[in-house]
Motif scaffolding. Structure first.
Motif, PDB file in Angstrom:
ATOM      1  N   LYS A  49      -6.063 -64.286  -9.562  1.00  0.00           N
ATOM      2  CA  LYS A  49      -6.160 -62.839  -9.439  1.00  0.00           C
ATOM      3  C   LYS A  49      -4.786 -62.175  -9.487  1.00  0.00           C
ATOM      4  O   LYS A  49      -4.622 -61.126 -10.103  1.00  0.00           O
ATOM      5  N   THR A  50      -3.812 -62.792  -8.837  1.00  0.00           N
ATOM      6  CA  THR A  50      -2.463 -62.201  -8.858  1.00  0.00           C
ATOM      7  C   THR A  50      -1.806 -62.376 -10.226  1.00  0.00           C
ATOM      8  O   THR A  50      -1.003 -61.538 -10.628  1.00  0.00           O
ATOM      9  N   ALA A  51      -2.161 -63.430 -10.946  1.00  0.00           N
ATOM     10  CA  ALA A  51      -1.616 -63.629 -12.293  1.00  0.00           C
ATOM     11  C   ALA A  51      -2.108 -62.547 -13.253  1.00  0.00           C
ATOM     12  O   ALA A  51      -1.446 -62.256 -14.256  1.00  0.00           O
ATOM     13  N   LEU A  52      -3.235 -61.942 -12.942  1.00  0.00           N
ATOM     14  CA  LEU A  52      -3.783 -60.876 -13.786  1.00  0.00           C
ATOM     15  C   LEU A  52      -3.214 -59.502 -13.433  1.00  0.00           C
ATOM     16  O   LEU A  52      -3.734 -58.483 -13.883  1.00  0.00           O
ATOM     17  N   ILE A  57       4.528 -55.752  -8.726  1.00  0.00           N
ATOM     18  CA  ILE A  57       5.497 -56.623  -8.060  1.00  0.00           C
ATOM     19  C   ILE A  57       4.907 -56.960  -6.697  1.00  0.00           C
ATOM     20  O   ILE A  57       4.797 -56.109  -5.817  1.00  0.00           O
ATOM     21  N   LEU A  58       4.512 -58.223  -6.565  1.00  0.00           N
ATOM     22  CA  LEU A  58       3.863 -58.659  -5.329  1.00  0.00           C
ATOM     23  C   LEU A  58       4.881 -58.789  -4.206  1.00  0.00           C
ATOM     24  O   LEU A  58       6.013 -59.226  -4.439  1.00  0.00           O
ATOM     25  N   PRO A  59       4.475 -58.439  -2.988  1.00  0.00           N
ATOM     26  CA  PRO A  59       5.367 -58.652  -1.845  1.00  0.00           C
ATOM     27  C   PRO A  59       5.690 -60.137  -1.702  1.00  0.00           C
ATOM     28  O   PRO A  59       4.876 -61.001  -2.036  1.00  0.00           O
ATOM     29  N   PRO A 132      -8.085 -50.744 -12.922  1.00  0.00           N
ATOM     30  CA  PRO A 132      -6.618 -50.741 -13.004  1.00  0.00           C
ATOM     31  C   PRO A 132      -5.984 -51.786 -12.086  1.00  0.00           C
ATOM     32  O   PRO A 132      -6.526 -52.124 -11.036  1.00  0.00           O
ATOM     33  N   GLN A 133      -4.817 -52.277 -12.520  1.00  0.00           N
ATOM     34  CA  GLN A 133      -4.136 -53.316 -11.756  1.00  0.00           C
ATOM     35  C   GLN A 133      -3.794 -52.860 -10.344  1.00  0.00           C
ATOM     36  O   GLN A 133      -3.915 -53.640  -9.403  1.00  0.00           O
ATOM     37  N   ASN A 134      -3.385 -51.613 -10.193  1.00  0.00           N
ATOM     38  CA  ASN A 134      -3.035 -51.148  -8.851  1.00  0.00           C
ATOM     39  C   ASN A 134      -4.253 -51.124  -7.926  1.00  0.00           C
ATOM     40  O   ASN A 134      -4.152 -51.400  -6.736  1.00  0.00           O
TER      41      ASN A 134
END
Length: 191
Positions: A49-52, A57-59, A132-134
């Motif tokens: 999920k985070t790769a998508l 910018i992940l914490p 959306p990604q956000n």
């Protein structure tokens, strides 16, 4: 999207355990295992999920925090079960959960692939409808925060259980109520 996600989460996370408790004689630990398998499989897909989310910018430590919260929640729920039902055999109950048959099919054979399939379909649908990604990141972040709140709640409930005896029906009611409330928190900022 918000209403569909909330209804879907309540039906998947809370309605099935409630039906299991009322009609199939599922106990508290059985429902806890159902919840923990679902939680564990969701965390297995966290990296995907985070790769998508390439534009987010992940914490720092986001992934490790997610794993840590799940491990802590597994430990707390097992302690809660242990102090609530001192005579419980975790291994026997675990195998009873996996070998439980409904409609002639062992749950372990049916449930685990369905949980994996559910996460795959969820990811595919988010991409397909263009969430959306956000928004997807907010859902992941809110899920981790909900996990932290659950951990605090399980800790308080564990302390209460150590001091007082709580019936299994009350514990099941508290767990199902928690599972019903959390989607409203997770999807609160989503329009």
């Amino acid at each position: 999207m918000k209403k569909v996600e909330i209804i879907s989460a309540i039906l998947g996370d809370a309605a099935l355990p409630l039906v299991g408790f009322l009609f199939w004689d599922w106990g508290f630990y059985f429902i806890v295992l159902f919840f923990l398998f679902d939680l564990g499989i969701r965390i297995l897909f966290l990296r995907k999920k985070t790769a998508l989310l390439p534009s987010i910018i992940l914490p720092k430590g986001f992934f490790l925090k997610g794993i840590g919260l799940v491990i802590l929640e597994i430990a707390l729920l097992h302690l809660l079960v242990y102090f609530s039902f001192k005579s419980i055999s975790f291994i026997a109950e675990f195998w009873a959960f996996l070998s439980y048959e409904e409609l002639g099919i062992a749950q372990g054979v049916l449930l685990l692939p369905l949980l994996f399939l559910n996460e795959i379909i969820r990811i595919r649908n988010e991409k397909k409808i263009g969430v959306p990604q956000n928004v997807r990141f907010e859902i992941l972040k809110n899920s981790q925060l909900a996990g932290l709140f659950r951990i605090l709640f399980w800790s308080i409930l564990l302390l209460v259980t150590v001091l007082f005896s709580i019936s299994e029906t009350t514990l099941v009611s508290i767990l199902i109520l928690t599972l019903c409330i959390q989607p409203f928190w997770i999807y609160r900022n989503i329009s």
